[in-house]
Design an enzyme around this catalytic site. Sequence first.
Site, PDB file in Angstrom:
ATOM      1  N   CYS A   1      -6.680 -22.194  12.450  1.00 39.83           N
ATOM      2  CA  CYS A   1      -6.852 -21.749  11.064  1.00 39.83           C
ATOM      3  C   CYS A   1      -6.154 -22.762  10.168  1.00 39.83           C
ATOM      4  O   CYS A   1      -5.018 -23.158  10.432  1.00 39.83           O
ATOM      5  CB  CYS A   1      -6.225 -20.368  10.906  1.00 39.83           C
ATOM      6  SG  CYS A   1      -5.882 -19.918   9.195  1.00 39.83           S
TER       7      CYS A   1
ATOM      8  N   TYR B   1       0.856  -1.194   0.000  1.00 36.77           N
ATOM      9  CA  TYR B   1       0.000   0.000   0.000  1.00 36.77           C
ATOM     10  C   TYR B   1       0.895   1.248   0.000  1.00 36.77           C
ATOM     11  O   TYR B   1       2.124   1.148   0.018  1.00 36.77           O
ATOM     12  CB  TYR B   1      -0.961  -0.032   1.187  1.00 36.77           C
ATOM     13  CG  TYR B   1      -1.899  -1.224   1.139  1.00 36.77           C
ATOM     14  CD1 TYR B   1      -2.795  -1.378   0.076  1.00 36.77           C
ATOM     15  CD2 TYR B   1      -1.865  -2.214   2.118  1.00 36.77           C
ATOM     16  CE1 TYR B   1      -3.636  -2.483   0.008  1.00 36.77           C
ATOM     17  CE2 TYR B   1      -2.713  -3.324   2.052  1.00 36.77           C
ATOM     18  CZ  TYR B   1      -3.592  -3.450   0.997  1.00 36.77           C
ATOM     19  OH  TYR B   1      -4.424  -4.543   0.917  1.00 36.77           O
TER      20      TYR B   1
ATOM     21  N   ALA C   1     -19.927 -31.424   8.367  1.00 39.57           N
ATOM     22  CA  ALA C   1     -21.282 -30.893   8.592  1.00 39.57           C
ATOM     23  C   ALA C   1     -21.893 -31.523   9.843  1.00 39.57           C
ATOM     24  O   ALA C   1     -22.396 -30.818  10.732  1.00 39.57           O
ATOM     25  CB  ALA C   1     -22.163 -31.170   7.366  1.00 39.57           C
TER      26      ALA C   1
ATOM     27  N   GLU D   1     -22.229 -43.044  12.424  1.00 41.68           N
ATOM     28  CA  GLU D   1     -21.261 -42.959  11.320  1.00 41.68           C
ATOM     29  C   GLU D   1     -20.963 -44.362  10.802  1.00 41.68           C
ATOM     30  O   GLU D   1     -20.620 -45.250  11.581  1.00 41.68           O
ATOM     31  CB  GLU D   1     -19.981 -42.269  11.825  1.00 41.68           C
ATOM     32  CG  GLU D   1     -18.766 -42.411  10.954  1.00 41.68           C
ATOM     33  CD  GLU D   1     -18.935 -41.830   9.545  1.00 41.68           C
ATOM     34  OE1 GLU D   1     -19.515 -40.737   9.401  1.00 41.68           O
ATOM     35  OE2 GLU D   1     -18.499 -42.508   8.583  1.00 41.68           O
TER      36      GLU D   1
ATOM     37  N   GLN E   1     -14.963 -36.567   4.614  1.00 46.19           N
ATOM     38  CA  GLN E   1     -14.021 -36.253   3.525  1.00 46.19           C
ATOM     39  C   GLN E   1     -12.825 -35.418   3.972  1.00 46.19           C
ATOM     40  O   GLN E   1     -11.900 -35.199   3.191  1.00 46.19           O
ATOM     41  CB  GLN E   1     -14.758 -35.575   2.382  1.00 46.19           C
ATOM     42  CG  GLN E   1     -15.740 -36.527   1.715  1.00 46.19           C
ATOM     43  CD  GLN E   1     -16.328 -35.953   0.452  1.00 46.19           C
ATOM     44  OE1 GLN E   1     -15.618 -35.476  -0.424  1.00 46.19           O
ATOM     45  NE2 GLN E   1     -17.636 -35.996   0.349  1.00 46.19           N
TER      46      GLN E   1
END
Length: 651
Positions: free
Chosen positions: A344, A172, A399, A418, A426
């Site tokens: 993260c 910047y 999910a 499960e 996945q």
Amino acid sequence: MYEQLFTEHKIGKVTSPNRLVFEPMGNYYAELDGSVSERDIAFYAERAKGGCGIVMTEVASVNSKTGRGNLRNLCTDDDKFIPGYQKMADSVHKYGSLLFVELYHPGCQGIAPINGGSMASPSGQESDLIHMPSHEMTKEEINSTVNDFVEGAVRMQKAGVDGVVLHAAHGYLLCEFISTYTNHRTDEYGGSIENRVRIIKEIVEGIREKCGDYPIIIRFSADEYMREIGKEGGMVLDDAVQMAKLFESYGVDALDVSAGNYETMNWAWEPTGFDEGWKMVNGATIAKEVNIPVIACSVIRTPQGAVDFLNKGVAFVGSARQFFADPYWGEKVKNGREKEIRKCISCLNCMESLMAADEDNGMRCQCTVNVEGGEECTYLPLKNNGDGRKVVILGAGPAGLEAARVAAERGFKPVIIEKTSEIGGQLNLANKPPKKDKITWLIDYYQAMIDKYDIEVRLNTEATAELIKSEAPYKVINAIGSSPVLPKAIPGLDQDYIITPPDVLFGKTQLTGKKVCVVGSGMTGIETAEFLQEMGNEIELYEMADDIGPGLFFQNLIDVMGRLAPGGCKFFAKHQLMSVSEHEAVFKNLESKEEVKAVYDNIVISLGTRSNTITDDIAKAFPDMISIGDALKSGRIRHAIEGGYKAAVEL
Ligand SMILES: Cc1cc2nc3c(=O)[nH]c(=O)nc-3n(C[C@H](O)[C@H](O)[C@H](O)COP(=O)(O)O)c2cc1C
């Protein structure tokens, strides 16, 4: 165990309660006129509450007419903005943390159409990433920009904000001045190091004159890594050390060491290919050379990584993405709950969503693993009214796991059924390709949540209507995921040498020394190709679209291609698979319309997935069952986690 992280430290006249800094993160949350929104306030307050001793805001433009980064960018150039910052500061102070506002002008990396048509920059150079018209600043423009920064600081001081960060990083405007890549001036603002930092010196002097000992931090790119993209010039660490000493001599209170610019974005906010700690050398080297505190980031995700960084001499450990993914990182580490950290995974959905954000699509900066991030106003606090009611969740992919976590947090009693022998769905594929091990952190996090809330998980169990009925659930959630598609329209895909990414990544088909063709270059295809190449196979990657990696965020594509291409993989875009027979694949070149044939040992079909279907029995027995994630529609991890989160919030 990590006590060092939780000791006080001063920045000028203010004291941070600990060594954790929430670094600036553009978010597209401000009001359209540039003022602080309620969303902003809740967002920053949450990071303070969770244990960041210092909370920095996103880039706040010092000139809303010539220097905005986007339409919902904080601004500082009018007194009307002061009350918003006052409220923000109060909400951060409530938790004992400090608030710093990052003052900035985007320079040639700004969006010209919203900033008067041409971006100001030291030498009128266009950014090779965004190509906006840019002009060389006159001395009058430089003077008035210095004044804009000073006035911004004056307003922040009035608002009760603890200090300002001058943004001289990431390409910047102020970074453009200090960098030999973008500053080619021959006047007193260009050439020598002293000349290139002159604009910053003038800003610091101006702030000192008007605001006294008001805390000032300079954030700058110690290395722009231009050599990594084959270009010359730019910031390098040796120059950065000299600049750091000059900044110290100007009387600034701390330095915040970052890296990169837009053209070398992967070295600024790194994709998954970069490991924790890889650029500690920048912060550590500068910290040795100055006597003011140094803040620095380096993909820090673990408490051990943070402590290692402190041991190398930095005073504060910074991260934007880690505290976006889990604002309670500090609290958890402090209280010995390290296992509960939601790390993260460097997927860069935050940057991708920020870049896509606009008024039409309603998109804002969002996190894959933390649906509440930026939505604190909407979701928090969660209602705890589950009263032990049972929720049966079919499938332990992201999910289902997220639905179970949130349901448990709300006081429901989730039971996960499960069919395989492990949780993660996945995610257990996604973590296999090279450099994707950060995904395993996510599986570990959900295991920690299962342990914390004592969630019942029945592995190796096929769901049946009887089994579910026996639980007498209040609600049933269908999160049974999706499976690879083998299009029937393409003849020959029923041969045993035709395989799918799960076959490869789960290790069912182990290949070495083979010639393998991968059809489809979405993230799964491209990463499967990388995995197979690393296993010693010769790979050819085919894609029907115009370019390899359609729909992939460019930073992730650059990252994976940087490993795949040097390994010898051959790429064929605009090629459609027509048929396969006797190991021979027949493609149509969509440009020349010619037929292209090649023989392979194996052919991997990576043409997407289709939702798995629930049995009729279950569907009939539970008509109000909620379907989420891939079971509803194939998508990325964020789609799955968001589906799980929302379903559980709405229970
Ligand atoms: C979506 C996004 C927005 C960012 N916005 C800013 C910003 O406004 N100002 C800034 O100085 N750095 C910004 N950064 C850089 C971060 O502050 C940080 O330096 C970078 O993410 C690397 O550290 P981390 O991986 O620990 O987050 C941004 C990064 C991301 C991913």
